[in-house]
Design a protein around this motif. Structure first.
Motif, short mmCIF file in Angstrom:
data_model
loop_
_atom_site.label_atom_id
_atom_site.label_comp_id
_atom_site.label_asym_id
_atom_site.label_seq_id
_atom_site.Cartn_x
_atom_site.Cartn_y
_atom_site.Cartn_z
N LEU A 132 35.93 -20.70 -23.39
CA LEU A 132 37.35 -21.03 -23.55
C LEU A 132 37.57 -21.98 -24.73
O LEU A 132 38.43 -21.75 -25.57
N VAL A 133 36.75 -23.04 -24.76
CA VAL A 133 36.90 -24.02 -25.84
C VAL A 133 36.67 -23.34 -27.19
O VAL A 133 37.42 -23.54 -28.15
N LEU A 134 35.65 -22.51 -27.25
CA LEU A 134 35.33 -21.89 -28.54
C LEU A 134 36.40 -20.89 -28.96
O LEU A 134 36.63 -20.69 -30.15
N VAL A 135 37.05 -20.25 -27.99
CA VAL A 135 38.11 -19.32 -28.34
C VAL A 135 39.32 -20.09 -28.87
O VAL A 135 39.91 -19.74 -29.89
N LEU A 136 39.65 -21.18 -28.18
CA LEU A 136 40.84 -21.94 -28.56
C LEU A 136 40.59 -22.85 -29.75
O LEU A 136 41.47 -23.07 -30.57
N LYS A 137 39.38 -23.40 -29.83
CA LYS A 137 39.07 -24.31 -30.93
C LYS A 137 37.63 -24.04 -31.37
O LYS A 137 36.70 -24.68 -30.89
N ALA A 197 26.22 -28.42 -24.72
CA ALA A 197 27.05 -29.63 -24.76
C ALA A 197 27.41 -29.97 -26.20
O ALA A 197 28.55 -30.32 -26.50
N ALA A 198 26.42 -29.83 -27.10
CA ALA A 198 26.66 -30.16 -28.50
C ALA A 198 27.71 -29.21 -29.09
O ALA A 198 28.60 -29.63 -29.84
N VAL A 199 27.61 -27.94 -28.75
CA VAL A 199 28.56 -26.96 -29.27
C VAL A 199 29.95 -27.22 -28.67
O VAL A 199 30.97 -27.16 -29.35
N LEU A 200 29.95 -27.55 -27.37
CA LEU A 200 31.21 -27.83 -26.69
C LEU A 200 31.94 -28.99 -27.37
O LEU A 200 33.14 -28.93 -27.62
N GLY A 201 31.19 -30.02 -27.72
CA GLY A 201 31.82 -31.19 -28.33
C GLY A 201 32.08 -31.00 -29.82
O GLY A 201 32.77 -31.80 -30.43
N GLY A 202 31.53 -29.94 -30.39
CA GLY A 202 31.67 -29.74 -31.82
C GLY A 202 30.36 -30.09 -32.50
O GLY A 202 30.09 -31.26 -32.74
N ILE A 203 29.52 -29.08 -32.74
CA ILE A 203 28.17 -29.38 -33.21
C ILE A 203 28.22 -30.02 -34.60
O ILE A 203 29.01 -29.63 -35.45
N GLY A 204 27.41 -31.03 -34.78
CA GLY A 204 27.43 -31.79 -36.02
C GLY A 204 28.15 -33.11 -35.84
O GLY A 204 28.00 -34.03 -36.64
N ASN A 205 28.92 -33.22 -34.77
CA ASN A 205 29.69 -34.43 -34.54
C ASN A 205 29.05 -35.26 -33.42
O ASN A 205 28.91 -34.80 -32.29
N VAL A 206 28.63 -36.46 -33.75
CA VAL A 206 27.87 -37.27 -32.80
C VAL A 206 28.71 -37.67 -31.58
O VAL A 206 28.27 -37.52 -30.44
N ALA A 207 29.93 -38.12 -31.84
CA ALA A 207 30.79 -38.49 -30.70
C ALA A 207 31.09 -37.25 -29.86
O ALA A 207 31.18 -37.32 -28.63
N GLY A 208 31.21 -36.11 -30.52
CA GLY A 208 31.46 -34.85 -29.82
C GLY A 208 30.32 -34.50 -28.87
O GLY A 208 30.55 -34.02 -27.76
#
Lengths: 399, 307
Positions: free
Chosen positions: B289-294, B236-247
């Motif tokens: 998919l998310v990691l490939v695109l962003k 989940a953290a990686v999906l939202g962008g690890i390091g970003n709390v709101a993510g």
């Protein structure tokens, strides 16, 4: 640094000498006393999950085996004229099929005369090949997947009814006694759960019960809300689960939370005190079948339950009586063959006609228990109460 | 529609628990660039401590709300102590070591925690006494228990509180400064050791509450429960962008909902070929998919390459 090395060298030397000292003496006295009837040491293996989510059931089996071995030793049994001393070699298969084969090999290497195990069908089946190759007879106290005895091995036996008997019995109970018109079936993707659910589903269909949904989960999961929500939409009369208590208990809790009114039924894997403990009030009314008679109604039941409680200071979970009887069946065959050599007593095992704690034990040509009764239980006021006992034979006649 | 609403509710509650645990991963990663694999197991310890506390207190006849507060408090104290000491003993000495070293240490700590828990609590499933009678609420045809509602609202409150804390408080500012550049933050008078320790305090305390929620929600605990939970939260953290709390919050909720919808509809979508036991395929497919695109995740700004 220097002193450290010296110390370790010294320690190593001491250890080596001590080791040698231990190794050398025993052969001498053995060779010197051939006239006295030797004590015949017989190792009995026990393989079940002693750790992990199913540990309570696995330990229960091991305790049953332990109790049988202690009783046998106390009875001073003679095999072929020699006094037999039985010894337990208990191994932990972690309910893991891969670990089960390692454990089986370990038991074969330890030269056990016979094995009681494994608990899970998924473990018993791969392990049975190893025992068969080593010529070691195996009695599973609990594995109910039909495949276990259908592999053509001469060494596989079981002292429970199998799923081809249990699943259809459950289905007939659902159709006749519960008058269920429709059912949703869930399994835990294990050999046991899926086998049971398949057998249930097939019979249910032939009896005209509609199977509205067939879902799968895993034996590690605890969240079934998504599956149950889907099932709720199909409005079945009954939900049948092929699996064991760590899944069945949260499942029934979540069913109640989602407001599903369907009845809940499952196999022997969920008929445990633990199911009620985890599910709490939600467990009320849940039903489960179990191969064999109710613990209390077994011919040797009450005496066994008391003996078990006195020794281990807890209640029998499930399969301890089967584990106990498995050992006694082995010893019975050894006595008749006059030998603890698997090659000699294995043919006698097939001819078993033994009155055990669980009732009369005899095997058919495949090694399945003949005439194993199946009992259906219901949770009432926080306790499993027997509801109906069905003999597969009698049932077949009724059909 | 009713079923869809129910699946959404299931997913949001599950997702809010993932999100809480994901916060611990993402905060530590943001500041240290370290994937703290032990965090899932800290949550597990929190779960088991609160379970034991509930068992003891409920048996003593203490009223339910008091039991919950005390159990949550006990879990937080234990987890915070554990989190801070792990940071002090295992991670701080390795702060300038090659980045693989603390990672392997984290895995080691994770295993250590699991087996310590197995020694203390045993390897069996432990039943949670039912102390809150679930009352049902119906919203848009979906059944919602009071417990689910409480879990979701409490999780949202914690997450909102954390975001506010990071933005508005002095410590929060220090944390953000350390995240951007620990050396410069140090030069500006920020005690980075203290900030890092505080990050572990926050993460562990939130993990402890997530642990309590899990045992309340599922009614059982187990020494290995932190593994899968940790893995999902990390995802989940990686999906939202690890390091970003709101993510992490977004990633957690999204993962929960995807999982729930996937288990609900995977059978129909594949014509019965794949059952709901394959739901994780969907969750991880979305991740790929998310990691490939962003590659930095949904809300990640920069991919941290500090060790």
């Amino acid at each position: 640094m220097h002193t450290l090395r010296q110390i370790s060298v010294a320690l190593l030397t001491v250890a080596l000498i001590a080791g040698c000292g231990k190794d050398t003496p025993p052969p001498a006295p053995k060779a010197a006393t051939p006239a006295v009837p030797a004590v015949l040491n017989v190792k009995i293996g026990s393989a079940s999950p002693l750790t992990g989510p199913q540990a309570h059931i696995g330990i229960d089996i091991r305790n049953g085996v332990q109790l049988a071995i202690d009783d046998a030793n106390a009875a001073n049994i003679e095999i072929g004229g020699a006094k037999a001393r039985f010894e337990l070699v208990a191994e932990d298969d972690e309910a893991n099929p891969t670990k089960a084969t390692t454990v089986a090999q370990k038991l074969a290497d330890a030269k056990v005369a016979a094995v009681v195990g494994h608990f899970n069908s998924g473990a018993s089946i791969p392990a049975s090949k190893i025992y068969s190759d080593a010529g070691i007879p195996q009695i599973s106290p609990s594995s109910t997947n039909p495949k276990y005895t259908q592999q053509g091995f001469k060494t596989t036996f079981r002292v429970v009814a199998h799923d081809d008997q249990q699943g259809p019995t459950l289905a007939r109970f659902a159709a006749k006694t519960l008058q269920a018109k429709s059912v949703a079936v869930i399994d835990d993707s294990t050999a046991y759960g899926q086998g049971l659910a398949d057998a249930f589903e097939n019979t249910a269909k032939t009896l005209g019960v509609k199977v509205l949904a067939r879902e799968h989960t895993t034996d590690k999961d605890t969240d079934f809300r998504a599956i149950l929500t889907k099932i709720k939409g199909t409005k079945p009369d009954l939900v049948m689960f092929g699996g064991i208590d760590p899944q069945a208990a949260p499942m029934i809790r979540q069913m109640k939370e989602l407001g599903i009114k369907a009845k809940f039924i499952g196999g022997d894997g969920m008929q445990t005190p633990n199911f009620i403990k985890i599910a709490g009030d939600a467990s009320d009314g849940a039903m489960a079948s179990i191969p064999g008679l109710p613990k209390e109604q077994m011919p040797g039941g009450n005496a066994f339950l008391e003996k078990y409680k006195a020794k281990f200071e807890k209640e029998v979970e499930l399969f301890a009586p089967m584990g106990y009887d498995a050992v006694m069946v082995f010893i019975d065959a050894m006595k008749r063959a006059g030998s603890a050599d698997p090659a000699k007593f294995l043919p006698e095992l097939g001819k078993t006609d033994y009155q055990g704690v669980i009732g009369p034990i005899a095997f058919d040509e495949k090694g399945d228990l003949k005439n194993g009764p199946i009992t259906i239980y219901v949770v009432k006021g926080g306790k499993w109460e027997p509801l109906e006992t069905v003999k597969p034979d009698a049932d077949a006649g009724r059909k | 529609m009713e079923i869809f609403a129910q699946q959404l509710v299931n997913g949001l509650v599950l997702g809010s628990i993932y999100a809480l645990v994901a916060l611990g991963y993402t905060m530590v990663y943001g500041i240290l660039g370290l994937i703290n694999f032990a965090h899932g197991d800290i949550t597990m310890i929190g779960a088991l401590v609160s379970l034991t506390a509930v068992q003891l207190l409920a048996a003593a006849g203490v009223p339910a709300p008091v039991v919950l507060v005390l159990a949550g408090g006990a879990a937080m104290v234990v987890c915070v102590a554990l989190g801070v000491s792990i940071e002090r003993v295992a991670y701080r000495p390795l702060r300038h070591a090659p980045r693989l070293a603390p990672l392997i240490t984290a895995i080691g700590i994770s295993i250590l925690l699991q087996y310590s828990a197995a020694l203390i609590w045993g390897k069996q499933y432990i039943a949670m006494p039912e102390i809150v009678e679930p009352t049902r609420i119906v919203i848009a045809g979906a059944q919602l228990t009071s417990l689910q509602a409480t879990i979701f609202l409490l999780a949202c409150a914690i997450m909102a509180g954390l975001l506010w804390f990071l933005k508005a408080s002095r410590m929060g500012r220090a944390m953000r400064a350390t995240e951007q550049n620990p050396a410069v933050a140090g030069l500006m008078g920020v005690n980075t050791n203290k900030v890092i320790a505080f990050t572990f305090v926050l993460g562990s305390a939130i993990g402890a509450i997530a642990g309590l929620m899990v045992v309340l929600y599922y009614g059982l605990g187990h020494y290995f429960m932190g593994f899968m939970l940790g893995l999902k939260a990390f995802t989940a953290a990686v999906l939202g962008g690890i390091g970003n709390v709101a993510g992490a919050v977004l990633g957690g909720l999204l993962l929960g909902v995807i999982e729930s919808l996937a288990s609900g509809y995977i059978g129909d979508l594949t014509g019965g070929v794949l059952g709901s036991n394959y739901r994780d395929i969907f969750a991880f497919l979305v991740l790929v998919l998310v990691l490939v695109l962003k590659p930095s995740g949904l809300m990640g700004q920069h991919s941290g390459d500090r060790a």
